[in-house]
Design a protein around this motif. Sequence first.
Motif, PDB file in Angstrom:
ATOM      1  N   ALA A   1       0.818  -1.221   0.000  1.00 56.70           N
ATOM      2  CA  ALA A   1       0.000   0.000   0.000  1.00 56.70           C
ATOM      3  C   ALA A   1       0.850   1.268   0.000  1.00 56.70           C
ATOM      4  N   PRO A   2       1.857   1.418   0.881  1.00 58.32           N
ATOM      5  CA  PRO A   2       2.684   2.619   0.823  1.00 58.32           C
ATOM      6  C   PRO A   2       3.429   2.774  -0.489  1.00 58.32           C
ATOM      7  N   ARG A   3       3.926   1.615  -1.004  1.00 59.72           N
ATOM      8  CA  ARG A   3       4.640   1.718  -2.287  1.00 59.72           C
ATOM      9  C   ARG A   3       3.707   2.208  -3.407  1.00 59.72           C
ATOM     10  N   VAL A   4       2.464   1.702  -3.424  1.00 58.87           N
ATOM     11  CA  VAL A   4       1.497   2.144  -4.443  1.00 58.87           C
ATOM     12  C   VAL A   4       1.176   3.633  -4.261  1.00 58.87           C
ATOM     13  N   ALA A   5       1.008   4.060  -2.990  1.00 60.15           N
ATOM     14  CA  ALA A   5       0.682   5.461  -2.723  1.00 60.15           C
ATOM     15  C   ALA A   5       1.808   6.389  -3.163  1.00 60.15           C
ATOM     16  N   VAL A   6       3.057   6.019  -2.851  1.00 62.49           N
ATOM     17  CA  VAL A   6       4.209   6.846  -3.257  1.00 62.49           C
ATOM     18  C   VAL A   6       4.327   6.895  -4.770  1.00 62.49           C
ATOM     19  N   PHE A   7       4.140   5.735  -5.396  1.00 60.18           N
ATOM     20  CA  PHE A   7       4.224   5.697  -6.855  1.00 60.18           C
ATOM     21  C   PHE A   7       3.148   6.603  -7.489  1.00 60.18           C
ATOM     22  N   ALA A   8       1.911   6.520  -6.949  1.00 58.45           N
ATOM     23  CA  ALA A   8       0.829   7.355  -7.479  1.00 58.45           C
ATOM     24  C   ALA A   8       1.130   8.833  -7.265  1.00 58.45           C
ATOM     25  N   GLY A   9       1.692   9.182  -6.080  1.00 54.12           N
ATOM     26  CA  GLY A   9       2.035  10.572  -5.814  1.00 54.12           C
ATOM     27  C   GLY A   9       3.112  11.085  -6.755  1.00 54.12           C
ATOM     28  N   LEU A  10       4.171  10.253  -6.941  1.00 53.80           N
ATOM     29  CA  LEU A  10       5.240  10.651  -7.860  1.00 53.80           C
ATOM     30  C   LEU A  10       4.724  10.802  -9.285  1.00 53.80           C
ATOM     31  N   LEU A  11       3.843   9.888  -9.677  1.00 57.26           N
ATOM     32  CA  LEU A  11       3.283   9.968 -11.028  1.00 57.26           C
ATOM     33  C   LEU A  11       2.462  11.251 -11.201  1.00 57.26           C
TER      34      LEU A  11
ATOM     35  N   THR B   1       4.812  14.195 -11.379  1.00 53.53           N
ATOM     36  CA  THR B   1       5.493  14.202 -12.679  1.00 53.53           C
ATOM     37  C   THR B   1       4.575  14.745 -13.780  1.00 53.53           C
ATOM     38  N   LEU B   2       3.336  14.265 -13.776  1.00 56.75           N
ATOM     39  CA  LEU B   2       2.379  14.737 -14.779  1.00 56.75           C
ATOM     40  C   LEU B   2       2.080  16.225 -14.603  1.00 56.75           C
ATOM     41  N   ALA B   3       1.954  16.668 -13.340  1.00 50.49           N
ATOM     42  CA  ALA B   3       1.684  18.085 -13.080  1.00 50.49           C
ATOM     43  C   ALA B   3       2.850  18.955 -13.539  1.00 50.49           C
ATOM     44  N   ALA B   4       4.083  18.516 -13.242  1.00 52.68           N
ATOM     45  CA  ALA B   4       5.263  19.274 -13.663  1.00 52.68           C
ATOM     46  C   ALA B   4       5.368  19.320 -15.189  1.00 52.68           C
ATOM     47  N   ALA B   5       5.101  18.165 -15.808  1.00 48.68           N
ATOM     48  CA  ALA B   5       5.158  18.132 -17.277  1.00 48.68           C
ATOM     49  C   ALA B   5       4.119  19.080 -17.887  1.00 48.68           C
ATOM     50  N   TRP B   6       2.926  19.126 -17.305  1.00 50.83           N
ATOM     51  CA  TRP B   6       1.887  20.033 -17.809  1.00 50.83           C
ATOM     52  C   TRP B   6       2.292  21.484 -17.637  1.00 50.83           C
ATOM     53  N   TRP B   7       2.813  21.811 -16.463  1.00 51.52           N
ATOM     54  CA  TRP B   7       3.122  23.217 -16.163  1.00 51.52           C
ATOM     55  C   TRP B   7       4.307  23.730 -16.975  1.00 51.52           C
ATOM     56  N   PHE B   8       5.337  22.910 -17.099  1.00 51.38           N
ATOM     57  CA  PHE B   8       6.566  23.383 -17.739  1.00 51.38           C
ATOM     58  C   PHE B   8       6.635  23.086 -19.237  1.00 51.38           C
ATOM     59  N   ASP B   9       5.783  22.216 -19.746  1.00 49.78           N
ATOM     60  CA  ASP B   9       5.914  21.848 -21.161  1.00 49.78           C
ATOM     61  C   ASP B   9       4.566  21.738 -21.870  1.00 49.78           C
ATOM     62  N   TRP B  10       3.706  20.861 -21.375  1.00 49.55           N
ATOM     63  CA  TRP B  10       2.470  20.579 -22.097  1.00 49.55           C
ATOM     64  C   TRP B  10       1.544  21.785 -22.149  1.00 49.55           C
ATOM     65  N   ARG B  11       1.539  22.617 -21.092  1.00 52.28           N
ATOM     66  CA  ARG B  11       0.637  23.785 -21.082  1.00 52.28           C
ATOM     67  C   ARG B  11       0.946  24.735 -22.242  1.00 52.28           C
ATOM     68  N   GLU B  12       2.241  25.000 -22.431  1.00 51.78           N
ATOM     69  CA  GLU B  12       2.641  25.878 -23.536  1.00 51.78           C
ATOM     70  C   GLU B  12       2.303  25.253 -24.885  1.00 51.78           C
ATOM     71  N   GLN B  13       2.516  23.937 -24.984  1.00 53.54           N
ATOM     72  CA  GLN B  13       2.179  23.258 -26.235  1.00 53.54           C
ATOM     73  C   GLN B  13       0.685  23.306 -26.511  1.00 53.54           C
ATOM     74  N   ALA B  14      -0.116  23.184 -25.435  1.00 51.73           N
ATOM     75  CA  ALA B  14      -1.576  23.236 -25.610  1.00 51.73           C
ATOM     76  C   ALA B  14      -2.010  24.626 -26.076  1.00 51.73           C
ATOM     77  N   GLU B  15      -1.402  25.659 -25.492  1.00 48.58           N
ATOM     78  CA  GLU B  15      -1.729  27.026 -25.919  1.00 48.58           C
ATOM     79  C   GLU B  15      -1.310  27.258 -27.366  1.00 48.58           C
ATOM     80  N   THR B  16      -0.119  26.759 -27.730  1.00 48.03           N
ATOM     81  CA  THR B  16       0.346  26.890 -29.120  1.00 48.03           C
ATOM     82  C   THR B  16      -0.589  26.160 -30.075  1.00 48.03           C
TER      83      THR B  16
END
Length: 225
Positions: free
Chosen positions: A36-46, A49-64
């Motif tokens: 359970a803790p391993r799954v929770a940590v993995f889900a949090g990291l995922l 990661t997705l939030a960082a990718a959206w903010w720093f890369d995907w958001r600009e690509q979506a606007e473009t």
Amino acid sequence: MKGSGALGNARGIDFQRLAQDFKGLNPNEPGTWPLAPRVAVFAGLLTLTLAAAWWFDWREQAETLKQREAEEVQLRQDWVAKKKEAVNLDEHKRQLAEIDRQFGALLKQLPNRAEMDSLLSDINQAGLGRGLQFELFKPGADQVKDFYAEMPIDVVVTGGYHDLGEFASDVARMPRIVTLNNVALEATKDGRLKLNAKAITYRYLDEEELARRRQAEKAAKGKKR
């Protein structure tokens, strides 16, 4: 047969066991953690990661991408409009030629400066030919417009009702453009009518006058700067 781990059994999730799994975890040995803790940590990291990718890369690509889609729509509309213009090009040329012809015909109805005396004489003769008596026939100063000039003429003439009407018709039928404005009628003591009006005729500006006008406009713009 019972399910292993804190994630559940046949009856549902064992929340006490799940809470116990999160206690006493050694951060230096995550491999020994329960599932359970391993799954929770993995889900949090995922999620991070997705939030960082959206903010720093995907958001600009979506606007473009959104901007490019809007540009595509505009380009399609421009293409359709230009295609319609191309299809109707011959008709536009025909209409332009017709406008030029009509403008040329109207321009011919405007006398030049040398022909104005003859036109004024024609207006005067139109009244005399109907047996009218001119009390006033006074041309005023030219009022210069874009490519033509207006000449106002104060007219006071007396005569019979029908004769005055025929005079107005004669003026309207002249090959040169003449209009009667501010028309007023009043009866005289002898039973006739007196017509007060301002006749306006038009003439086009010659090249010398146009050059002077352009020079004056250029000088006026220079002063504004």
